[in-house]
Design a protein around this motif. Structure first.
Motif, PDB file in Angstrom:
ATOM      1  N   LYS A  28       0.852  -1.201   0.000  1.00  0.00           N
ATOM      2  CA  LYS A  28       0.000   0.000   0.000  1.00  0.00           C
ATOM      3  C   LYS A  28       0.881   1.242   0.000  1.00  0.00           C
ATOM      4  O   LYS A  28       0.605   2.216  -0.701  1.00  0.00           O
ATOM      5  N   GLU A  29       1.942   1.179   0.823  1.00  0.00           N
ATOM      6  CA  GLU A  29       2.862   2.323   0.899  1.00  0.00           C
ATOM      7  C   GLU A  29       3.518   2.558  -0.459  1.00  0.00           C
ATOM      8  O   GLU A  29       3.615   3.688  -0.928  1.00  0.00           O
ATOM      9  N   ILE A  30       3.955   1.434  -1.080  1.00  0.00           N
ATOM     10  CA  ILE A  30       4.624   1.554  -2.381  1.00  0.00           C
ATOM     11  C   ILE A  30       3.667   2.168  -3.390  1.00  0.00           C
ATOM     12  O   ILE A  30       4.027   3.051  -4.166  1.00  0.00           O
ATOM     13  N   LYS A  31       2.408   1.707  -3.330  1.00  0.00           N
ATOM     14  CA  LYS A  31       1.414   2.223  -4.274  1.00  0.00           C
ATOM     15  C   LYS A  31       1.275   3.733  -4.096  1.00  0.00           C
ATOM     16  O   LYS A  31       1.275   4.493  -5.058  1.00  0.00           O
ATOM     17  N   LYS A  32       1.220   4.143  -2.814  1.00  0.00           N
ATOM     18  CA  LYS A  32       1.096   5.576  -2.527  1.00  0.00           C
ATOM     19  C   LYS A  32       2.304   6.319  -3.096  1.00  0.00           C
ATOM     20  O   LYS A  32       2.159   7.369  -3.721  1.00  0.00           O
ATOM     21  N   ASP A  33       3.505   5.731  -2.850  1.00  0.00           N
ATOM     22  CA  ASP A  33       4.735   6.369  -3.336  1.00  0.00           C
ATOM     23  C   ASP A  33       4.738   6.495  -4.843  1.00  0.00           C
ATOM     24  O   ASP A  33       5.124   7.517  -5.392  1.00  0.00           O
ATOM     25  N   VAL A  34       4.298   5.389  -5.494  1.00  0.00           N
ATOM     26  CA  VAL A  34       4.301   5.387  -6.961  1.00  0.00           C
ATOM     27  C   VAL A  34       3.404   6.496  -7.481  1.00  0.00           C
ATOM     28  O   VAL A  34       3.782   7.277  -8.355  1.00  0.00           O
ATOM     29  N   ILE A  35       2.210   6.579  -6.885  1.00  0.00           N
ATOM     30  CA  ILE A  35       1.260   7.601  -7.340  1.00  0.00           C
ATOM     31  C   ILE A  35       1.846   8.991  -7.098  1.00  0.00           C
ATOM     32  O   ILE A  35       1.807   9.865  -7.953  1.00  0.00           O
ATOM     33  N   GLN A  36       2.435   9.143  -5.908  1.00  0.00           N
ATOM     34  CA  GLN A  36       2.980  10.448  -5.552  1.00  0.00           C
ATOM     35  C   GLN A  36       4.123  10.828  -6.500  1.00  0.00           C
ATOM     36  O   GLN A  36       4.209  11.950  -6.971  1.00  0.00           O
ATOM     37  N   ARG A  37       4.969   9.825  -6.821  1.00  0.00           N
ATOM     38  CA  ARG A  37       6.112  10.082  -7.688  1.00  0.00           C
ATOM     39  C   ARG A  37       5.648  10.519  -9.063  1.00  0.00           C
ATOM     40  O   ARG A  37       6.157  11.474  -9.643  1.00  0.00           O
ATOM     41  N   GLU A  38       4.628   9.780  -9.565  1.00  0.00           N
ATOM     42  CA  GLU A  38       4.131  10.115 -10.899  1.00  0.00           C
ATOM     43  C   GLU A  38       3.458  11.485 -10.873  1.00  0.00           C
ATOM     44  O   GLU A  38       3.583  12.273 -11.796  1.00  0.00           O
ATOM     45  N   ARG A  39       2.764  11.774  -9.740  1.00  0.00           N
ATOM     46  CA  ARG A  39       2.085  13.066  -9.675  1.00  0.00           C
ATOM     47  C   ARG A  39       3.119  14.194  -9.681  1.00  0.00           C
ATOM     48  O   ARG A  39       2.949  15.205 -10.369  1.00  0.00           O
ATOM     49  N   LEU A  40       4.193  13.993  -8.919  1.00  0.00           N
ATOM     50  CA  LEU A  40       5.231  15.024  -8.878  1.00  0.00           C
ATOM     51  C   LEU A  40       5.883  15.180 -10.249  1.00  0.00           C
ATOM     52  O   LEU A  40       6.168  16.291 -10.692  1.00  0.00           O
ATOM     53  N   THR A  74      16.190   7.180 -19.229  1.00  0.00           N
ATOM     54  CA  THR A  74      16.077   8.059 -18.067  1.00  0.00           C
ATOM     55  C   THR A  74      15.010   9.137 -18.265  1.00  0.00           C
ATOM     56  O   THR A  74      14.576   9.766 -17.304  1.00  0.00           O
ATOM     57  N   ALA A  75      14.559   9.311 -19.492  1.00  0.00           N
ATOM     58  CA  ALA A  75      13.533  10.336 -19.735  1.00  0.00           C
ATOM     59  C   ALA A  75      12.160   9.875 -19.243  1.00  0.00           C
ATOM     60  O   ALA A  75      11.251  10.688 -19.078  1.00  0.00           O
ATOM     61  N   GLY A  76      12.000   8.578 -19.012  1.00  0.00           N
ATOM     62  CA  GLY A  76      10.680   8.084 -18.589  1.00  0.00           C
ATOM     63  C   GLY A  76      10.721   7.587 -17.157  1.00  0.00           C
ATOM     64  O   GLY A  76      11.779   7.252 -16.636  1.00  0.00           O
ATOM     65  N   THR A  77       9.538   7.569 -16.526  1.00  0.00           N
ATOM     66  CA  THR A  77       9.472   7.003 -15.170  1.00  0.00           C
ATOM     67  C   THR A  77       8.888   5.594 -15.232  1.00  0.00           C
ATOM     68  O   THR A  77       9.045   4.808 -14.310  1.00  0.00           O
ATOM     69  N   GLY A  78       8.164   5.305 -16.306  1.00  0.00           N
ATOM     70  CA  GLY A  78       7.508   4.008 -16.415  1.00  0.00           C
ATOM     71  C   GLY A  78       6.317   3.889 -15.480  1.00  0.00           C
ATOM     72  O   GLY A  78       5.829   2.802 -15.211  1.00  0.00           O
ATOM     73  N   LEU A  79       5.849   5.031 -14.997  1.00  0.00           N
ATOM     74  CA  LEU A  79       4.729   4.993 -14.043  1.00  0.00           C
ATOM     75  C   LEU A  79       3.439   5.532 -14.638  1.00  0.00           C
ATOM     76  O   LEU A  79       2.363   5.334 -14.087  1.00  0.00           O
ATOM     77  N   GLY A  80       3.554   6.239 -15.772  1.00  0.00           N
ATOM     78  CA  GLY A  80       2.385   6.933 -16.329  1.00  0.00           C
ATOM     79  C   GLY A  80       1.196   6.028 -16.517  1.00  0.00           C
ATOM     80  O   GLY A  80       0.125   6.255 -15.951  1.00  0.00           O
ATOM     81  N   LEU A  81       1.377   4.933 -17.280  1.00  0.00           N
ATOM     82  CA  LEU A  81       0.223   4.094 -17.590  1.00  0.00           C
ATOM     83  C   LEU A  81      -0.229   3.274 -16.389  1.00  0.00           C
ATOM     84  O   LEU A  81      -1.409   2.993 -16.254  1.00  0.00           O
ATOM     85  N   SER A  82       0.704   2.923 -15.496  1.00  0.00           N
ATOM     86  CA  SER A  82       0.247   2.166 -14.330  1.00  0.00           C
ATOM     87  C   SER A  82      -0.611   3.055 -13.434  1.00  0.00           C
ATOM     88  O   SER A  82      -1.576   2.589 -12.826  1.00  0.00           O
ATOM     89  N   VAL A  83      -0.260   4.339 -13.374  1.00  0.00           N
ATOM     90  CA  VAL A  83      -1.093   5.264 -12.600  1.00  0.00           C
ATOM     91  C   VAL A  83      -2.453   5.423 -13.295  1.00  0.00           C
ATOM     92  O   VAL A  83      -3.506   5.409 -12.651  1.00  0.00           O
ATOM     93  N   VAL A  84      -2.432   5.510 -14.634  1.00  0.00           N
ATOM     94  CA  VAL A  84      -3.701   5.607 -15.377  1.00  0.00           C
ATOM     95  C   VAL A  84      -4.561   4.392 -15.027  1.00  0.00           C
ATOM     96  O   VAL A  84      -5.740   4.527 -14.691  1.00  0.00           O
ATOM     97  N   PHE A  85      -3.947   3.220 -15.073  1.00  0.00           N
ATOM     98  CA  PHE A  85      -4.675   1.982 -14.798  1.00  0.00           C
ATOM     99  C   PHE A  85      -5.317   2.034 -13.406  1.00  0.00           C
ATOM    100  O   PHE A  85      -6.501   1.730 -13.235  1.00  0.00           O
ATOM    101  N   GLY A  86      -4.522   2.464 -12.411  1.00  0.00           N
ATOM    102  CA  GLY A  86      -5.035   2.545 -11.040  1.00  0.00           C
ATOM    103  C   GLY A  86      -6.205   3.517 -10.946  1.00  0.00           C
ATOM    104  O   GLY A  86      -7.218   3.227 -10.308  1.00  0.00           O
ATOM    105  N   ILE A  87      -6.054   4.657 -11.596  1.00  0.00           N
ATOM    106  CA  ILE A  87      -7.121   5.678 -11.518  1.00  0.00           C
ATOM    107  C   ILE A  87      -8.400   5.145 -12.169  1.00  0.00           C
ATOM    108  O   ILE A  87      -9.489   5.256 -11.606  1.00  0.00           O
ATOM    109  N   ILE A  88      -8.267   4.520 -13.327  1.00  0.00           N
ATOM    110  CA  ILE A  88      -9.465   4.020 -14.033  1.00  0.00           C
ATOM    111  C   ILE A  88     -10.111   2.902 -13.199  1.00  0.00           C
ATOM    112  O   ILE A  88     -11.332   2.827 -13.093  1.00  0.00           O
ATOM    113  N   GLN A  89      -9.297   2.083 -12.579  1.00  0.00           N
ATOM    114  CA  GLN A  89      -9.856   1.025 -11.727  1.00  0.00           C
ATOM    115  C   GLN A  89     -10.625   1.611 -10.561  1.00  0.00           C
ATOM    116  O   GLN A  89     -11.702   1.153 -10.223  1.00  0.00           O
TER     117      GLN A  89
END
Ligand code: ADP
Ligand code: MG
Length: 671
Positions: free
Chosen positions: A292-304, A490-505
């Protein structure tokens, strides 16, 4: 019988003439038939066995009883028909018979063809001359069964068969002295009866035995009550084991308890399993929390990351908007002739105002990415066309300005059809759509087209975002939604679509990706529509004309005081300015007002405090708070209790006017 005897003696004669011989043959047959008949009448089974133990002949009735065919039995070993547990015994009996020991009954279990077992009582006669053993058997299965049913139970024997340890002890006070143990006790503890006889049961206790549990057992014994518990006990070899043990009082005919019966079992393994399960469970829970913490971090990282991207665009737009403000104001200040030409001056001032308004809107965009911690669950009704427009505006810097700076063109085409609103979190959905658009932009380094379609598909609101970019190979398509998967180095975080997936879910929606390498990518999002009958309240419905008001304005920024008072007076109201909230509070006790407009952060006294003091004295006084923190306060729901309406700085005069009429027209609270 006479005939038989005669026939028998004839059979033994030595007359070999043909006539006599044929007569004696028929006599032998008669004799055999008679013998068979008698044997059948007796209900007995019979057979003959040679000295090797093979069956020479067996009566038909015995074969039938056992369910065998005669030919399957004859010439085979008799031992094969004997139950395995009785074979040893039969072999001994058989040897005895061969050596001519007197005939004795032998009770045996024989196996039937279907593997069931029947009991027989066998009598035998040995003929040493012909090396044969004649056996006569009677079926005693029924008697045996009846016998086993009527056998008197033997409790001691039965107790010895228990897996559990059992002991009976005499109860004296709160102590028990062992009188009897079963074999289970011996097996579980290693103590023999002689070693524990007369001993207190506490000889099974040791260092790890919980003394409180022992006290509770003693107390139950004293009270002559049943008691069961889990306790650590010790074997004779000093090893310990966990046991479940019960103590049950035994009441005698006189209604007294002089004995207790105790049963215990070894539950060490069960305990270990439970312990392991508990530990597993705990580590699973910890892993879940960590996830859960990692998920929060991932979302936060992508948001930042997204915020950083937006901020660069916003800084660019903001500078662009500041340029005309600075330019025109310099013109106005530096060239006095401009001021004397009122049309020109007004024109410049209008341009300054437009730019300033746009700049305020640009700053507002940052706010769209601001989200408070606990806002995860906050949902509102959202119109898709608006959501798409906002997203395009948020990402404009990337698909327009930045692309242009690279010398490429990215066209945006839209086909937005009307659809019912959806219930959701605006900031999240904008972030999801932005991530998809930004991926589209990345996929078109030489420019191209992004097409956005939105339409109603049954009860689903469908948004399709396509680009004419490089597309994805199958492997990338498979992995693209996984966190940290990126093909951009290094230009990508690789988090964009996983965050999209989480939000849509979280919005109970569905996402689908279709991509063709070299042709482009289409991402389809389906979100459930929200059907509602609620009427929309348009803000203009509040904006009825109101009379001249006596307004108190409190703000430590003198310029703002000035501009708001000027405006209010231009609208026919009376406005009194206070840069010091203490002075304002003093004045309100003395002079009549219809409305208070106050700032929030002021030296000496906050707007919240001022509003509270005013409402204590004048509960019905309408109070508007006009503050630079307005937007964030609205987002976090942090609205002071004594304030009727919150307005964000900079507020347009039209918004101020609408808000005043809204506040003045609202129903008064019933005291
Ligand atoms: P990032 O953009 O930081 O790489 P994402 O999760 O947004 O992370 O995307 C993961 C990967 O999916 C990208 O690196 C890219 O390979 C692929 N991808 C996503 N969207 C597109 C698209 N529109 N066209 C081509 N490839 C894409
Ligand atoms: Mg991305």
């Amino acid at each position: 019988m006479k005939n038989q005897n005669t026939a028998s003696s004839e059979n033994c004669s030595t007359d070999h003439s043909p006539a006599r011989s044929s007569r004696s043959k028929s006599n032998i047959q008669i004799l055999q038939t008679e013998q068979n008949a008698f044997l059948q009448l007796s209900g007995a089974f019979f057979c003959s066995i040679d000295f090797e133990g093979n069956i020479l002949s067996i009566s038909q009735n015995w074969c039938e009883r056992l369910g065998h065919k005669k030919e399957d039995i004859e010439k085979h070993s008799f031992l094969k028909q004997v139950h395995s547990d009785d074979r040893d015994r039969w072999q001994k009996e058989f040897q005895k018979r061969l050596t001519g020991n007197p005939t004795k009954n032998c009770i045996l279990r024989l196996l039937c063809h279907d593997q069931s077992v029947l009991w027989f009582n066998l009598k035998s006669l040995t003929d040493p001359k012909s090396h044969l053993l004649y056996i006569l058997a009677t079926d005693i299965t029924q008697e045996k069964q009846a016998q086993s049913l009527s056998t008197k139970p033997d409790p001691q024997l039965a107790l010895d068969h228990l897996r559990e340890g059992v002991f009976i002890s005499s109860a004296q006070g709160n102590l028990l002295h062992i009188l009897y143990i079963n074999s289970g006790f011996d097996r579980l503890t290693g103590y023999s009866f002689n070693e524990v006889k007369g001993q207190p049961y506490t000889l099974l206790a040791g260092d790890k035995t919980d003394s409180e549990t022992l006290d509770r057992i003693a107390s139950a014994i004293q009270k002559k009550e049943h008691f069961s518990t889990e306790v650590c006990l010790y074997r004779k070899d000093h090893s310990s084991f966990w046991s479940h043990i019960s103590f049950t009082p035994v009441w005698n005919a006189q209604g007294q308890v002089s004995q207790f019966i105790s049963v215990f079992e070894d539950i060490s393994e069960r305990k270990l399993t439970i312990e392991a399960l508990r530990e597993n469970n705990q580590s699973l829970n910890e892993a879940l929390e960590a996830l859960k913490e990692i998920k929060k971090d991932v979302i936060q990282r992508e948001r930042l990351h997204a915020l950083g991207q937006m901020a660069s665009g916003i800084a660019h737009d903001f500078n662009n908007l500041l340029a005309p403000i600075l330019g025109f104001s310099e013109l106005l200040i530096g060239t006095p002739q401009c001021l004397s030409n009122s049309d020109k001056a007004l024109n410049y001032l209008n341009k300054i105002k437009d730019s300033a308004q746009n700049a305020a809107a640009v700053v507002g965009r940052l706010r769209e990415f601001y989200r408070a911690e606990n806002e995860d669950e906050k949902t509102t009704l959202l119109e898709l066309p608006q959501l798409i427009e906002d997203t395009l505006r948020l990402t404009e810097y990337h698909w327009h300005n930045q692309a242009e700076a690279r010398g490429v063109t990215i066209r945006i085409s839209k086909d937005i059809q009307p659809s019912p609103p959806i219930l959701g979190n605006g900031a999240d959905l904008k972030q999801a759509l932005s991530n998809i658009i930004l991926n589209g932009v990345d996929a078109m380094p030489d420019g191209g087209e992004i097409t956005i379609r939105s339409f109603l598909n049954g009860s689903w609101n469908c948004i399709e975002i396509s680009d004419s970019g490089v597309g994805m190979i199958e492997k990338t398509q498979e992995l693209c939604m996984e966190p940290f998967f990126t093909t951009k180095g290094t230009a990508g975080t690789g988090l964009g679509l996983s965050v999209v997936f989480g939000i849509i879910q979280r919005h109970k929606g569905r996402i689908e990706i279709n991509s063709t390498p070299g042709k482009g990518t289409k991402i389809t999002i389906n979100l459930p529509s929200h059907q509602t009958n609620e009427e929309k309240i348009s803000p203009s419905s509040f904006a009825s004309e109101i009379d001249s008001l006596r307004v108190m304005i409190v703000d430590d920024e003198v310029l703002l005081l000035e501009v708001v008072s000027e405006y209010l007076m231009s609208q026919g109201h009376q406005a009194k300015q206070f840069a010091d909230p203490h002075k304002a509070l003093e004045d309100i006790y003395k002079n009549p007002y219809d409305l208070v407009i106050t700032d929030r952060a002021m030296p000496g006294m906050t707007g919240d405090h001022l509003a509270k003091s005013i409402k204590e004295y004048l509960p019905e006084m309408p109070i508007i708070m006009l503050t630079g923190f307005g937007d964030i306060m609205k987002q976090t729901g942090d609205i002071p209790r004594n304030v009727d309406y919150l307005l964000s700085k900079p507020a347009s005069f039209q918004l101020l006017k609408d808000t005043i009429s809204k506040v003045m027209n609202q129903p008064k609270a019933v005291p």
